[in-house]
Motif scaffolding. Structure first.
Motif, PDB file in Angstrom:
ATOM      1  N   SER A  29       0.636  -0.780   0.483  1.00 20.07           N
ATOM      2  CA  SER A  29      -0.361  -0.032   0.329  1.00 20.07           C
ATOM      3  C   SER A  29       0.908   1.283   0.452  1.00 20.07           C
ATOM      4  N   TRP A  30       2.007   1.713   1.022  1.00 20.29           N
ATOM      5  CA  TRP A  30       2.868   2.463   1.002  1.00 20.29           C
ATOM      6  C   TRP A  30       3.545   2.599  -0.882  1.00 20.29           C
ATOM      7  N   MET A  31       3.484   1.411  -1.666  1.00 19.46           N
ATOM      8  CA  MET A  31       4.015   1.762  -2.658  1.00 19.46           C
ATOM      9  C   MET A  31       2.826   2.938  -3.419  1.00 19.46           C
ATOM     10  N   HIS A  32       1.238   2.161  -3.422  1.00 17.90           N
ATOM     11  CA  HIS A  32       0.706   2.930  -4.284  1.00 17.90           C
ATOM     12  C   HIS A  32       0.345   3.893  -3.558  1.00 17.90           C
ATOM     13  N   VAL A  33       0.744   4.483  -2.470  1.00 13.73           N
ATOM     14  CA  VAL A  33       0.605   5.754  -2.238  1.00 13.73           C
ATOM     15  C   VAL A  33       1.262   6.605  -3.037  1.00 13.73           C
ATOM     16  N   ALA A  34       2.708   6.127  -2.521  1.00 16.07           N
ATOM     17  CA  ALA A  34       4.261   7.192  -3.087  1.00 16.07           C
ATOM     18  C   ALA A  34       3.396   7.084  -4.632  1.00 16.07           C
ATOM     19  N   THR A  74      -6.444   6.839  -5.757  1.00 16.18           N
ATOM     20  CA  THR A  74      -5.556   5.867  -5.100  1.00 16.18           C
ATOM     21  C   THR A  74      -5.559   6.133  -3.522  1.00 16.18           C
ATOM     22  N   VAL A  78      -5.686   1.696  -1.777  1.00  8.63           N
ATOM     23  CA  VAL A  78      -5.750   1.742  -0.742  1.00  8.63           C
ATOM     24  C   VAL A  78      -6.496   1.337   0.352  1.00  8.63           C
TER      25      VAL A  78
END
Length: 148
Positions: A29-34, A74, A78
């Protein structure tokens, strides 16, 4: 067949890994947020840049709206992934109980349950995966064409 029922020789080490979790991207999820933030900043910056460069001031709000839409998308992605991960974790104990006694027969190239409680007879690894995913409550994520 007796050895497969009683001994660990019949248990294939990668049987559980062969089940393949329905969501291979869980935990990213952190990758999608970034990615979402980077795309939003790029959209807003592009709108501002082209508004100044080409003398079209209406491009600034277009870039801002695009950035907001990207951030909303996004957040939706997530949240959806988090919901699926919670759903999978909540049923993990049931999946472990169903698969604990499963055995893989190299000769038959199939999976069976020695006690016959979970299912009876021999199942292909794909049928086994379909049975486990359905029993765990995420059978709706299976490919309707028969492939998992």
């Amino acid at each position: 067949m007796t050895e497969a029922r009683t001994g660990e020789q019949g248990r294939r080490g990668d049987l559980m890994s062969g089940l393949a979790s329905p969501s291979a991207h869980t935990g990213l999820s952190w990758m999608h947020v970034a990615e979402g933030v980077l795309l939003a900043v790029t959209a807003a910056s592009a709108g501002k840049y082209f508004a100044d460069d080409r003398g079209l001031p209406w491009l600034t709000p277009v870039g801002a709206v695009a950035a907001v839409l990207i951030l909303v998308a996004t957040i939706a992605i997530v949240r959806g992934e988090a919901r699926e991960a919670r759903r999978m974790r909540s049923r993990a104990a049931e999946v472990a109980a169903l698969t604990a006694e499963a055995r893989y027969c190299q000769t038959c190239r199939g999976v069976f349950h020695p006690s016959g409680i979970a299912w009876s007879g021999l199942a292909t690894p794909e049928q086994f995966r379909r049975h486990i995913w359905t029993a765990a409550g995420y059978g709706d994520l299976l490919d309707p064409g028969g492939r998992t």
